[in-house]
Enzyme design. Structure first.
Site, PDB file in Angstrom:
ATOM      1  CG  HIS A   1      31.579  44.018  40.524  1.00  0.00           C
ATOM      2  ND1 HIS A   1      30.698  44.897  39.924  1.00  0.00           N
ATOM      3  CD2 HIS A   1      32.125  44.690  41.576  1.00  0.00           C
ATOM      4  CE1 HIS A   1      30.716  46.054  40.564  1.00  0.00           C
ATOM      5  NE2 HIS A   1      31.580  45.957  41.573  1.00  0.00           N
TER       6      HIS A   1
ATOM      7  CE1 TYR B   1      37.824  42.218  41.392  1.00  0.00           C
ATOM      8  CE2 TYR B   1      35.616  43.151  41.327  1.00  0.00           C
ATOM      9  CZ  TYR B   1      36.677  42.640  42.040  1.00  0.00           C
ATOM     10  OH  TYR B   1      36.597  42.543  43.410  1.00  0.00           O
TER      11      TYR B   1
HETATM   12  N1  LIG Z   1      36.604  46.271  49.431  1.00  0.00           N
HETATM   13  C1  LIG Z   1      35.512  45.886  48.803  1.00  0.00           C
HETATM   14  O1  LIG Z   1      34.484  46.578  48.850  1.00  0.00           O
HETATM   15  C2  LIG Z   1      35.484  44.601  48.026  1.00  0.00           C
HETATM   16  C3  LIG Z   1      34.290  44.275  47.359  1.00  0.00           C
HETATM   17  C4  LIG Z   1      34.234  43.061  46.669  1.00  0.00           C
HETATM   18  C5  LIG Z   1      35.316  42.215  46.659  1.00  0.00           C
HETATM   19  N2  LIG Z   1      36.474  42.571  47.287  1.00  0.00           N
HETATM   20  C6  LIG Z   1      37.614  41.656  47.197  1.00  0.00           C
HETATM   21  O2  LIG Z   1      38.234  41.571  48.469  1.00  0.00           O
HETATM   22  C7  LIG Z   1      39.653  41.421  48.306  1.00  0.00           C
HETATM   23  C8  LIG Z   1      40.375  42.501  49.083  1.00  0.00           C
HETATM   24  O3  LIG Z   1      39.906  43.758  48.630  1.00  0.00           O
HETATM   25  P1  LIG Z   1      40.482  45.137  49.209  1.00  0.00           P
HETATM   26  O4  LIG Z   1      39.380  46.113  49.163  1.00  0.00           O
HETATM   27  O5  LIG Z   1      41.219  44.903  50.458  1.00  0.00           O
HETATM   28  O6  LIG Z   1      41.491  45.492  48.032  1.00  0.00           O
HETATM   29  P2  LIG Z   1      42.971  46.096  48.142  1.00  0.00           P
HETATM   30  O7  LIG Z   1      43.355  46.470  46.746  1.00  0.00           O
HETATM   31  O8  LIG Z   1      43.021  47.132  49.205  1.00  0.00           O
HETATM   32  O9  LIG Z   1      43.812  44.823  48.617  1.00  0.00           O
HETATM   33  C9  LIG Z   1      44.218  43.808  47.759  1.00  0.00           C
HETATM   34  C10 LIG Z   1      45.628  43.445  48.157  1.00  0.00           C
HETATM   35  O10 LIG Z   1      46.069  42.380  47.309  1.00  0.00           O
HETATM   36  C11 LIG Z   1      47.446  42.607  47.068  1.00  0.00           C
HETATM   37  N3  LIG Z   1      47.879  41.878  45.881  1.00  0.00           N
HETATM   38  C12 LIG Z   1      47.709  42.219  44.572  1.00  0.00           C
HETATM   39  N4  LIG Z   1      48.296  41.317  43.773  1.00  0.00           N
HETATM   40  C13 LIG Z   1      48.845  40.379  44.596  1.00  0.00           C
HETATM   41  C14 LIG Z   1      49.602  39.210  44.360  1.00  0.00           C
HETATM   42  N5  LIG Z   1      49.925  38.823  43.123  1.00  0.00           N
HETATM   43  N6  LIG Z   1      50.004  38.487  45.428  1.00  0.00           N
HETATM   44  C15 LIG Z   1      49.703  38.887  46.702  1.00  0.00           C
HETATM   45  N7  LIG Z   1      48.998  39.994  46.976  1.00  0.00           N
HETATM   46  C16 LIG Z   1      48.578  40.734  45.930  1.00  0.00           C
HETATM   47  C17 LIG Z   1      47.557  44.118  46.902  1.00  0.00           C
HETATM   48  O11 LIG Z   1      48.901  44.561  47.077  1.00  0.00           O
HETATM   49  C18 LIG Z   1      46.611  44.605  47.982  1.00  0.00           C
HETATM   50  O12 LIG Z   1      47.309  44.851  49.192  1.00  0.00           O
HETATM   51  C19 LIG Z   1      39.926  41.467  46.811  1.00  0.00           C
HETATM   52  O13 LIG Z   1      40.008  40.147  46.329  1.00  0.00           O
HETATM   53  C20 LIG Z   1      38.681  42.145  46.253  1.00  0.00           C
HETATM   54  O14 LIG Z   1      38.428  41.746  44.916  1.00  0.00           O
HETATM   55  C21 LIG Z   1      36.582  43.747  47.959  1.00  0.00           C
END
Ligand SMILES: NC(=O)c1ccc[n+]([C@@H]2O[C@H](COP(=O)([O-])OP(=O)(O)OC[C@H]3O[C@@H](n4cnc5c(N)ncnc54)[C@H](O)[C@@H]3O)[C@@H](O)[C@H]2O)c1
Length: 256
Positions: free
Chosen positions: A116, A140
């Site tokens: 994104h 985002y």
């Molecule tokens: N899963 C996907 O398909 C995908 C795609 C693109 C990008 N991402 C990126 O990968 C990363 C992980 O994604 P995910 O799918 O595991 O998401 P998720 O929401 O399952 O995990 C994110 C974690 O970050 C934690 N978090 C939130 N605020 C926080 C803070 N202030 N301090 C510490 N931890 C905090 C949350 O509690 C959560 O456990 C994210 O940065 C997301 O933007 C994921």
């Protein structure tokens, strides 16, 4: 052979953090896990330390980063949220993580960006290069583009090795037709993280996080350059999403 490094994983209680934790042997000897939501307690013999708190807290990051080798930064909002939250956690938190990595001399930083950050590039221009210019499709996406810019700055200013992953859709399996193109399997995510941690002297690098999907829209060059060899292909799930609905105009899947 288990790598000898000690790794920090932020956002360790989330989906991607859990994928890494369950394959920790492939990427590190031990890890410090940090999340705002308490990660599960360590299982007997599991080489992890649990830290509950925010990536916006420099004192906690000092405790967590001291004496470690690398950080994989996943913590934050994984989708749209009010701008003050995205700004504080996704942008400000990334800066705090980079700053802690700099203070403690960590040799490698891997940061979860997102498709994104470039989501308004048109899908028809393919294969889209790993380092195509930011063109966010959401606030985002703006927070991820800003995180990439922070990584580029820290790498240029402080000669840090930082790999930003423009992740497609990382789930156990594709969840819709678009993900037949954008899926990153959990196992390929671990492979990509391993390559990002081990490739020599990457400087600042942008790499697509996507499996070897027959229908992928994104370049393989950045992954190949760091030694990432994806082994999964979303095509084996194609029968779950039959037919040929119109392909999204933009790579982020957002419509205007
Ligand atoms: N899963 C996907 O398909 C995908 C795609 C693109 C990008 N991402 C990126 O990968 C990363 C992980 O994604 P995910 O799918 O595991 O998401 P998720 O929401 O399952 O995990 C994110 C974690 O970050 C934690 N978090 C939130 N605020 C926080 C803070 N202030 N301090 C510490 N931890 C905090 C949350 O509690 C959560 O456990 C994210 O940065 C997301 O933007 C994921």
């Amino acid at each position: 052979m288990t790598p000898s490094r000690t790794l920090v994983i932020t956002g360790a209680a989330g989906r991607l953090g859990t994928y890494l934790r369950s394959s920790l042997d492939d990427i590190a000897a031990r890890a410090r896990l940090i999340d705002i939501v308490a990660p599960l307690e360590a299982a007997p013999g599991e080489p992890v330390e649990i830290h509950q708190g925010s990536v916006t807290d420099p004192d906690l990051l000092d405790v967590v980063c001291r004496g470690t080798d690398a950080v994989v930064h996943l913590g934050g909002f994984a989708g749209d949220a009010p701008w003050p939250d995205l700004s504080e956690v996704n942008v400000g938190g990334t800066r705090e993580v980079l700053e802690a990595a700099r203070r403690h001399g960590l040799r490698r930083v891997v940061v979860a960006s997102s498709n994104h950050a470039v989501g308004f590039h048109v899908r028809a221009c393919q294969p889209l290069a790993d380092d195509v210019a930011p063109l966010p499709d959401s606030l985002y996406g703006v927070s991820k583009a800003a995180s990439e810019a922070l990584c580029q700055f820290y790498s240029a200013k402080f000669s840090m090795d930082i790999v930003c992953l423009r992740i497609g859709s990382c789930f156990d399996a594709p969840q819709n037709h678009r993900m037949l193109s954008t899926w990153l399997s959990p196992a390929d995510f671990v492979r990509l993280t391993s390559a990002s941690l081990t490739t020599p002297h990457p400087g600042f690098r942008l790499v697509w996080g996507v499996s070897a999907n027959t229908r992928r829209w994104w370049s393989t060059a950045g992954g190949e350059a760091i030694g990432f060899r994806p082994e999964d292909n979303a095509e084996r799930f194609a029968e779950l999403y039959p037919g040929s609905p119109p392909e999204p105009e933009y790579v982020g899947g957002v419509t205007i």
